[in-house]
Design a protein around this motif. Structure first.
Motif, PDB file in Angstrom:
ATOM      1  N   PRO A 451       1.351  11.049   5.285  1.00  0.00           N
ATOM      2  CA  PRO A 451      -0.007  11.438   5.659  1.00  0.00           C
ATOM      3  C   PRO A 451      -1.043  10.870   4.703  1.00  0.00           C
ATOM      4  CG  PRO A 451       1.349  13.369   5.150  1.00  0.00           C
ATOM      5  CD  PRO A 451       2.222  12.179   4.992  1.00  0.00           C
ATOM      6  N   TRP A 452      -2.189  10.481   5.251  1.00  0.00           N
ATOM      7  CA  TRP A 452      -3.217   9.830   4.440  1.00  0.00           C
ATOM      8  C   TRP A 452      -4.575  10.450   4.756  1.00  0.00           C
ATOM      9  CZ3 TRP A 452      -3.777   7.266   0.227  1.00  0.00           C
ATOM     10  CH2 TRP A 452      -4.939   6.538  -0.022  1.00  0.00           C
ATOM     11  N   GLY A 453      -5.297  10.831   3.709  1.00  0.00           N
ATOM     12  CA  GLY A 453      -6.637  11.378   3.912  1.00  0.00           C
ATOM     13  C   GLY A 453      -6.997  12.303   2.777  1.00  0.00           C
ATOM     14  N   GLY A 454      -8.177  12.891   2.874  1.00  0.00           N
ATOM     15  CA  GLY A 454      -8.623  13.782   1.811  1.00  0.00           C
ATOM     16  C   GLY A 454      -9.442  14.911   2.369  1.00  0.00           C
ATOM     17  N   THR A 455     -10.030  15.673   1.470  1.00  0.00           N
ATOM     18  CA  THR A 455     -10.907  16.759   1.892  1.00  0.00           C
ATOM     19  C   THR A 455     -12.271  16.541   1.247  1.00  0.00           C
ATOM     20  OG1 THR A 455     -10.099  18.074   0.054  1.00  0.00           O
ATOM     21  CG2 THR A 455      -9.086  18.473   2.205  1.00  0.00           C
ATOM     22  N   GLY A 459     -13.037  13.328   3.467  1.00  0.00           N
ATOM     23  CA  GLY A 459     -12.632  13.298   4.869  1.00  0.00           C
ATOM     24  C   GLY A 459     -12.273  14.614   5.489  1.00  0.00           C
ATOM     25  N   TYR A 460     -11.717  14.468   6.670  1.00  0.00           N
ATOM     26  CA  TYR A 460     -11.530  15.592   7.583  1.00  0.00           C
ATOM     27  C   TYR A 460     -10.314  15.247   8.423  1.00  0.00           C
ATOM     28  CZ  TYR A 460     -13.612  19.067  10.818  1.00  0.00           C
ATOM     29  OH  TYR A 460     -13.900  20.151  11.594  1.00  0.00           O
ATOM     30  N   GLY A 461      -9.194  15.901   8.137  1.00  0.00           N
ATOM     31  CA  GLY A 461      -7.963  15.586   8.861  1.00  0.00           C
ATOM     32  C   GLY A 461      -7.137  14.542   8.129  1.00  0.00           C
ATOM     33  N   ARG A 462      -5.984  14.237   8.686  1.00  0.00           N
ATOM     34  CA  ARG A 462      -5.081  13.258   8.088  1.00  0.00           C
ATOM     35  C   ARG A 462      -4.688  12.227   9.132  1.00  0.00           C
ATOM     36  NH1 ARG A 462      -6.398  15.504   4.157  1.00  0.00           N
ATOM     37  NH2 ARG A 462      -5.192  16.239   2.394  1.00  0.00           N
ATOM     38  N   GLU A 463      -4.519  10.984   8.677  1.00  0.00           N
ATOM     39  CA  GLU A 463      -3.949   9.958   9.551  1.00  0.00           C
ATOM     40  C   GLU A 463      -2.515   9.705   9.098  1.00  0.00           C
ATOM     41  OE1 GLU A 463      -7.201   6.875   9.068  1.00  0.00           O
ATOM     42  OE2 GLU A 463      -7.133   7.063  11.253  1.00  0.00           O
ATOM     43  N   HIS A 464      -1.836   8.817   9.829  1.00  0.00           N
ATOM     44  CA  HIS A 464      -0.484   8.331   9.490  1.00  0.00           C
ATOM     45  C   HIS A 464       0.609   9.369   9.814  1.00  0.00           C
ATOM     46  CE1 HIS A 464      -2.083   5.274   6.297  1.00  0.00           C
ATOM     47  NE2 HIS A 464      -2.724   5.232   7.444  1.00  0.00           N
ATOM     48  N   GLY A 465       1.839   8.849   9.793  1.00  0.00           N
ATOM     49  CA  GLY A 465       3.005   9.691   9.994  1.00  0.00           C
ATOM     50  C   GLY A 465       2.937  10.431  11.324  1.00  0.00           C
ATOM     51  N   ASP A 466       3.727  11.510  11.414  1.00  0.00           N
ATOM     52  CA  ASP A 466       3.679  12.235  12.681  1.00  0.00           C
ATOM     53  C   ASP A 466       2.447  13.121  12.774  1.00  0.00           C
ATOM     54  OD1 ASP A 466       4.573  14.018  10.861  1.00  0.00           O
ATOM     55  OD2 ASP A 466       6.517  14.397  11.825  1.00  0.00           O
ATOM     56  N   ILE A 469       0.027  12.070  15.405  1.00  0.00           N
ATOM     57  CA  ILE A 469       0.309  12.449  16.796  1.00  0.00           C
ATOM     58  C   ILE A 469      -0.552  13.652  17.189  1.00  0.00           C
ATOM     59  CG2 ILE A 469       2.138  13.236  18.391  1.00  0.00           C
ATOM     60  CD1 ILE A 469       2.320  10.267  17.368  1.00  0.00           C
ATOM     61  N   GLU A 470      -0.725  14.559  16.228  1.00  0.00           N
ATOM     62  CA  GLU A 470      -1.586  15.721  16.522  1.00  0.00           C
ATOM     63  C   GLU A 470      -3.038  15.296  16.720  1.00  0.00           C
ATOM     64  OE1 GLU A 470      -0.879  18.907  13.722  1.00  0.00           O
ATOM     65  OE2 GLU A 470       1.276  18.536  13.924  1.00  0.00           O
ATOM     66  N   ASN A 471      -3.425  14.189  16.085  1.00  0.00           N
ATOM     67  CA  ASN A 471      -4.814  13.722  16.225  1.00  0.00           C
ATOM     68  C   ASN A 471      -5.117  13.224  17.632  1.00  0.00           C
ATOM     69  OD1 ASN A 471      -5.246  14.174  13.546  1.00  0.00           O
ATOM     70  ND2 ASN A 471      -4.886  12.061  12.907  1.00  0.00           N
ATOM     71  N   PHE A 472      -4.097  12.801  18.358  1.00  0.00           N
ATOM     72  CA  PHE A 472      -4.353  12.156  19.648  1.00  0.00           C
ATOM     73  C   PHE A 472      -3.716  12.901  20.825  1.00  0.00           C
ATOM     74  CE2 PHE A 472      -4.757   8.747  16.459  1.00  0.00           C
ATOM     75  CZ  PHE A 472      -6.074   8.384  16.724  1.00  0.00           C
ATOM     76  N   THR A 473      -3.229  14.115  20.575  1.00  0.00           N
ATOM     77  CA  THR A 473      -2.665  14.925  21.667  1.00  0.00           C
ATOM     78  C   THR A 473      -3.192  16.351  21.574  1.00  0.00           C
ATOM     79  OG1 THR A 473      -0.739  15.512  20.316  1.00  0.00           O
ATOM     80  CG2 THR A 473      -0.464  13.635  21.797  1.00  0.00           C
ATOM     81  N   GLU A 474      -3.076  17.053  22.678  1.00  0.00           N
ATOM     82  CA  GLU A 474      -3.370  18.498  22.704  1.00  0.00           C
ATOM     83  C   GLU A 474      -2.123  19.205  23.209  1.00  0.00           C
ATOM     84  OE1 GLU A 474      -5.739  20.329  21.597  1.00  0.00           O
ATOM     85  OE2 GLU A 474      -7.472  19.033  21.700  1.00  0.00           O
ATOM     86  N   PRO A 475      -1.787  20.340  22.641  1.00  0.00           N
ATOM     87  CA  PRO A 475      -0.657  21.090  23.213  1.00  0.00           C
ATOM     88  C   PRO A 475      -1.092  21.848  24.474  1.00  0.00           C
ATOM     89  CG  PRO A 475      -1.510  22.201  21.252  1.00  0.00           C
ATOM     90  CD  PRO A 475      -2.363  20.977  21.451  1.00  0.00           C
ATOM     91  N   LYS A 476      -0.182  21.943  25.412  1.00  0.00           N
ATOM     92  CA  LYS A 476      -0.438  22.779  26.607  1.00  0.00           C
ATOM     93  C   LYS A 476       0.744  23.742  26.750  1.00  0.00           C
ATOM     94  CE  LYS A 476      -1.925  21.262  30.714  1.00  0.00           C
ATOM     95  NZ  LYS A 476      -1.844  20.368  31.887  1.00  0.00           N
ATOM     96  N   VAL A 477       0.439  24.996  27.064  1.00  0.00           N
ATOM     97  CA  VAL A 477       1.491  25.990  27.281  1.00  0.00           C
ATOM     98  C   VAL A 477       1.785  26.080  28.778  1.00  0.00           C
ATOM     99  CG1 VAL A 477       2.014  28.473  27.191  1.00  0.00           C
ATOM    100  CG2 VAL A 477       0.901  27.357  25.242  1.00  0.00           C
ATOM    101  N   VAL A 478       3.059  26.088  29.116  1.00  0.00           N
ATOM    102  CA  VAL A 478       3.453  26.340  30.508  1.00  0.00           C
ATOM    103  C   VAL A 478       4.254  27.649  30.522  1.00  0.00           C
ATOM    104  CG1 VAL A 478       4.677  25.462  32.534  1.00  0.00           C
ATOM    105  CG2 VAL A 478       3.529  23.868  30.972  1.00  0.00           C
ATOM    106  N   TRP A 479       3.873  28.549  31.382  1.00  0.00           N
ATOM    107  CA  TRP A 479       4.486  29.887  31.473  1.00  0.00           C
ATOM    108  C   TRP A 479       5.020  30.048  32.892  1.00  0.00           C
ATOM    109  CZ3 TRP A 479       2.845  34.507  28.289  1.00  0.00           C
ATOM    110  CH2 TRP A 479       3.384  35.711  28.777  1.00  0.00           C
ATOM    111  N   ILE A 480       6.316  30.139  33.025  1.00  0.00           N
ATOM    112  CA  ILE A 480       6.913  30.266  34.361  1.00  0.00           C
ATOM    113  C   ILE A 480       7.621  31.613  34.449  1.00  0.00           C
ATOM    114  CG2 ILE A 480       8.518  29.216  36.005  1.00  0.00           C
ATOM    115  CD1 ILE A 480       8.268  26.612  34.365  1.00  0.00           C
ATOM    116  N   ASN A 481       7.122  32.460  35.306  1.00  0.00           N
ATOM    117  CA  ASN A 481       7.812  33.741  35.494  1.00  0.00           C
ATOM    118  C   ASN A 481       9.198  33.500  36.087  1.00  0.00           C
ATOM    119  OD1 ASN A 481       6.064  35.534  34.430  1.00  0.00           O
ATOM    120  ND2 ASN A 481       5.128  36.143  36.371  1.00  0.00           N
TER     121      ASN A 481
END
Ligand code: TAP
Length: 482
Positions: A451-455, A459-466, A469-481
């Motif tokens: 991870p690369w970055g500072g506070t 800066g704000y957030g981190r780049e590099h590594g996995d 991936i969080e920087n360019f995706t959003e989680p979605k919850v799927v709930w199936i009864n």
């Protein structure tokens, strides 16, 4: 090679085609080593940026969004191959446009670009959600979905490398990109965009809109259909972007400046420490966000370190960046040269002593002598503000507490280095230094896996590594009864 120009006008890259700007306006890009024009580059206006965002959205909703993740990864590997095959051209272009020595680009930037692309190509089909057993009467799981259209705004100090730090993870995640290179170094970004088309990337996945920050960059920040801004540059513009992004609450990652401390204790391997301290500040003519621009030296070894550092600075091979023997090229622009020379004057007026350097080198090209300041006090402006040039400030400290107080005493917190063979001390410093990266008995290496970055103003957030991936995706919850 130094007289090389780039044939033809450099048009925008939108929707898989090179297109003229709607305004018909072009600006000059210069070779900072000769001050000569090397190309005319299209100036993107807000309407061009809008066209680029629309084409990125179409690709996101269409060909790119429907492509299997493993196929996206394969295309990225193909692009890496084409970059490898185009090495000579890309090295020459990057050097002409930015003044970086060809040897450094070949040794560092190009391999890092390829490493970044191949690393994230491998990740494209490994972006998983989780099955989270929240209930016994339902199947509950998460998926990670691509954010959408990414606006990537990049600086001039590592155009190829920082561009790829943003492109590669965004593409791996399934996003599409509108890339705004720095106005003074637009050429390699356009070429990478072309190579991506040659590799088979669908039209609109990568769009490149050179132009001015206040117009093209601002248009990306303001655009309601841009989902994310990934920015590297100055703290002032970073803060402005964060405010602007509130318009549609777009996601933002900011990699900003630094005033990193490189701390040398008497029990260190002094040969290695001085060598790394010199390259930590003079590499890339000091135009590095993590440059070790504050060299903190224990009082017992202060004079000898200053002397050895000055000797190294004075023997730096400055010259034509196109020659393989050149270690240090010019600064990127006249504006940057003036800024650095002004800071050297400020340092003198504050009472610090120029031990070596201290002026312009030659009268053509934006060259500044590698400069070492001794007698620097912690509260001087040259010790607090980012100069972004080949200017080392050497500060004396007396004990561990004093070193920590000075090291942590700026608005930045990107990186720091510690040189000592005392294992307890280096662990203590690793814990207490305010920095996104702490190097122990080395200075400056980065790796795309970490991870690369500072506070704060770094800066704000981190780049590099996995983490990227969080920087360019959003989680979605799927709930199936069930
Ligand atoms: P910035 O002005 O921050 O430029 C960085 C990028 O942002 C460029 O592409 C720039 O466009 C664009 N930009 C400028 N104003 C904008 C706006 N209102 N909205 C959106 N984008 C905008 O940095 P700089 O002038 O290139 O360098 C100044 C200082 O920034 C340096 O001295 C150094 O302290 C710091 N810097 C830090 C880094 C890293 S790696 N952290 C890298 C470079 C510079 P233009 O093409 O018009 O410039």
């Amino acid at each position: 090679m130094n007289d090389m120009t780039v044939r033809g006008k450099q048009d925008l890259l939108i929707g898989g085609r090179r297109v003229a700007p709607l305004s018909g306006r072009y600006f000059e890009t210069l070779n900072p080593a000769t001050e000569e024009v090397i190309a005319l580059v299209a100036e993107a206006g807000a309407d061009d940026v809008d066209a680029a965002v629309r084409s990125a959205r179409d690709a996101f909703e269409g060909a790119w969004g429907n492509m299997k993740a493993s196929d996206r990864g394969r295309l990225m590997l193909k692009l890496a191959d084409l970059i490898r095959q185009s090495e000579d051209e890309l090295v020459a272009l990057e050097s002409l446009d930015s003044g970086k020595p060809v040897s450094a680009i070949r040794r560092q930037d190009l391999p890092a670009v390829i490493d970044t692309l191949t690393y994230y190509a491998g990740m494209a089909d490994k972006i998983n959600g989780q099955v989270i057993p929240a209930r016994t009467d339902a199947l509950t799981y998460t998926v990670r979905e691509p954010l959408g259209v990414v606006g990537a705004i990049i600086p001039w100090n590592f155009p190829l490398m920082i561009g790829m730090w943003k492109l590669a993870p965004a593409l791996a995640c399934g996003c599409t990109v509108v890339l705004k290179p720095a106005e003074i170094t637009p050429l390699t970004a356009l070429r990478i965009g072309e190579l991506a088309l040659e590799a088979g990337f669908p039209a609109g996945v990568i769009n490149v809109v050179p132009g001015f920050g206040k117009i093209a960059g601002q248009a990306l920040v303001d655009h309601p259909d841009v989902d994310k801004i990934s920015f590297t540059g100055s703290p002032a513009v970073g803060k402005h972007i964060l405010r602007g992004a509130a318009g549609n609450l777009k996601r933002v990652t900011l990699e900003l400046g630094g005033k990193s401390a490189n701390i040398i204790f008497p029990d260190a391997d002094l040969d290695a420490a001085v060598k790394a301290a010199a390259s930590g500040i003079f590499f890339n003519t000091g135009q590095v966000c993590s440059a070790g621009s504050r060299i903190l030296v224990h009082a017992d070894i202060y004079d000898q370190v200053v002397e050895r550092l000055a000797a190294r600075a004075a023997s730096t091979r400055i010259g034509n960046p196109q020659e393989t023997s050149t270690a240090m090229g010019p600064l990127v622009s006249q504006v940057q040269m003036k800024r650095v020379l002004d800071y050297i004057d400020i340092g003198r007026n504050e009472g610090a002593t120029v031990v070596t350097g201290g002026g312009r080198a030659g009268d053509t090209g934006y060259y500044v002598q590698p400069t070492v300041f001794a007698g620097v006090e912690h509260d001087m402006r040259i010790s607090q503000e980012e100069i972004f040039g080949p200017v080392a400030t050497v500060i004396k400290f007396t004990d561990d507490a004093d070193a920590l107080h000075i090291a942590n005493g700026t608005v930045y917190s990107l990186a720091a280095g510690v040189w000592s063979t005392d294992i307890a001390r280096v662990h203590r410093f690793a814990r207490k230094l305010k920095a996104g990266t702490v190097w122990i008995n080395t200075y400056g290496p980065t790796d795309i896996r970490l991870p690369w970055g500072g506070t704060r103003d770094s800066g704000y957030g981190r780049e590099h590594g996995d983490m990227a991936i969080e920087n360019f995706t959003e989680p979605k919850v799927v709930w199936i009864n069930t």
